[in-house]
Scaffold this active site. Sequence first.
Site, PDB file in Angstrom:
ATOM      1  CG  ASN A  39      -0.469  -0.201   2.587  1.00  0.00           C
ATOM      2  OD1 ASN A  39       0.523  -0.843   2.699  1.00  0.00           O
ATOM      3  ND2 ASN A  39      -1.119   0.353   3.652  1.00  0.00           N
ATOM      4  CB  ILE A  40       1.810   3.819  -2.275  1.00  0.00           C
ATOM      5  CG1 ILE A  40       2.652   2.516  -2.601  1.00  0.00           C
ATOM      6  CG2 ILE A  40       2.381   4.899  -2.455  1.00  0.00           C
ATOM      7  CD1 ILE A  40       3.036   2.533  -4.105  1.00  0.00           C
ATOM      8  CD  GLU A  41      -1.388   4.885   4.408  1.00  0.00           C
ATOM      9  OE1 GLU A  41      -0.918   5.624   5.182  1.00  0.00           O
ATOM     10  OE2 GLU A  41      -2.325   3.735   4.974  1.00  0.00           O
ATOM     11  CB  CYS A  50      -5.374  -1.242  -1.766  1.00  0.00           C
ATOM     12  SG  CYS A  50      -6.406  -0.601  -0.923  1.00  0.00           S
ATOM     13  CD  GLU A  52      -5.395  -5.724  -1.442  1.00  0.00           C
ATOM     14  OE1 GLU A  52      -4.811  -4.680  -1.189  1.00  0.00           O
ATOM     15  OE2 GLU A  52      -6.040  -6.196  -0.475  1.00  0.00           O
ATOM     16  CB  CYS A  82     -10.966  -2.377   0.207  1.00  0.00           C
ATOM     17  SG  CYS A  82     -10.384  -1.646  -1.355  1.00  0.00           S
ATOM     18  CB  CYS A  85      -8.968  -4.355  -3.990  1.00  0.00           C
ATOM     19  SG  CYS A  85      -7.452  -3.060  -3.737  1.00  0.00           S
TER      20      CYS A  85
HETATM   21  N1  THU Z   1      -5.304  -1.441   2.687  1.00  0.00           N
HETATM   22  C1  THU Z   1      -4.511  -2.227   1.644  1.00  0.00           C
HETATM   23  O1  THU Z   1      -3.538  -1.906   1.147  1.00  0.00           O
HETATM   24  N2  THU Z   1      -5.370  -3.727   1.292  1.00  0.00           N
HETATM   25  C2  THU Z   1      -6.437  -3.926   1.858  1.00  0.00           C
HETATM   26  O2  THU Z   1      -6.854  -5.047   1.587  1.00  0.00           O
HETATM   27  C3  THU Z   1      -6.823  -2.994   2.862  1.00  0.00           C
HETATM   28  C4  THU Z   1      -6.416  -1.808   3.035  1.00  0.00           C
HETATM   29  C5  THU Z   1      -4.492  -0.306   2.905  1.00  0.00           C
HETATM   30  C6  THU Z   1      -4.915   0.949   2.444  1.00  0.00           C
HETATM   31  C7  THU Z   1      -4.488   2.067   3.509  1.00  0.00           C
HETATM   32  O3  THU Z   1      -3.075   2.478   2.982  1.00  0.00           O
HETATM   33  C8  THU Z   1      -4.337   1.234   4.755  1.00  0.00           C
HETATM   34  O4  THU Z   1      -4.250  -0.236   4.356  1.00  0.00           O
HETATM   35  C9  THU Z   1      -5.479   1.536   5.662  1.00  0.00           C
HETATM   36  O5  THU Z   1      -6.689   1.343   5.024  1.00  0.00           O
END
Ligand code: THU
Length: 124
Positions: A39-41, A50, A52, A82, A85
């Site tokens: 995941n990259i915020e 996300c 995925e 989510c 995804c």
């Molecule tokens: N996130 C994912 O990368 N994959 C998931 O299946 C659930 C959520 C990430 C998004 C965000 O960076 C962090 O988790 C919190 O929601």
Amino acid sequence: MELMEKAIVAKKKSYSPYSHFKVGAALLTSDNQIYQGCNIENASYTPTCCAERVAFFKAISAGKKEFKAIAINGDIPFCYPCGVCRQVMKEFCDDDFKIYVGNEKEIKEFTLKELLPYSFDMEK
Ligand code: THU
């Protein structure tokens, strides 16, 4: 399981200074290549992607079009994908695409059809 191990390794690259929730994914193509994602915020939150989708977009941009399975690992026992995804998976995968959630100790297996039933499809 190799795919889950690769997801756990991918999680180490997570850029998640806002949620502090690290996620890793490993996507298996039909020709047995593995694409990893984390995941990259973003400070503006909504550009966050996300793990995925990062894995899918890496694979698709490398020319891959067919997929067999994805493994997902987060810092909770079972990190389910989510809704966004799941919809991206729906775009590129068949109903029997396998989704593995869990960790090195325990893995649960689902099909895309199980995690995204009654999904939108212009053909049906
Ligand atoms: N996130 C994912 O990368 N994959 C998931 O299946 C659930 C959520 C990430 C998004 C965000 O960076 C962090 O988790 C919190 O929601």
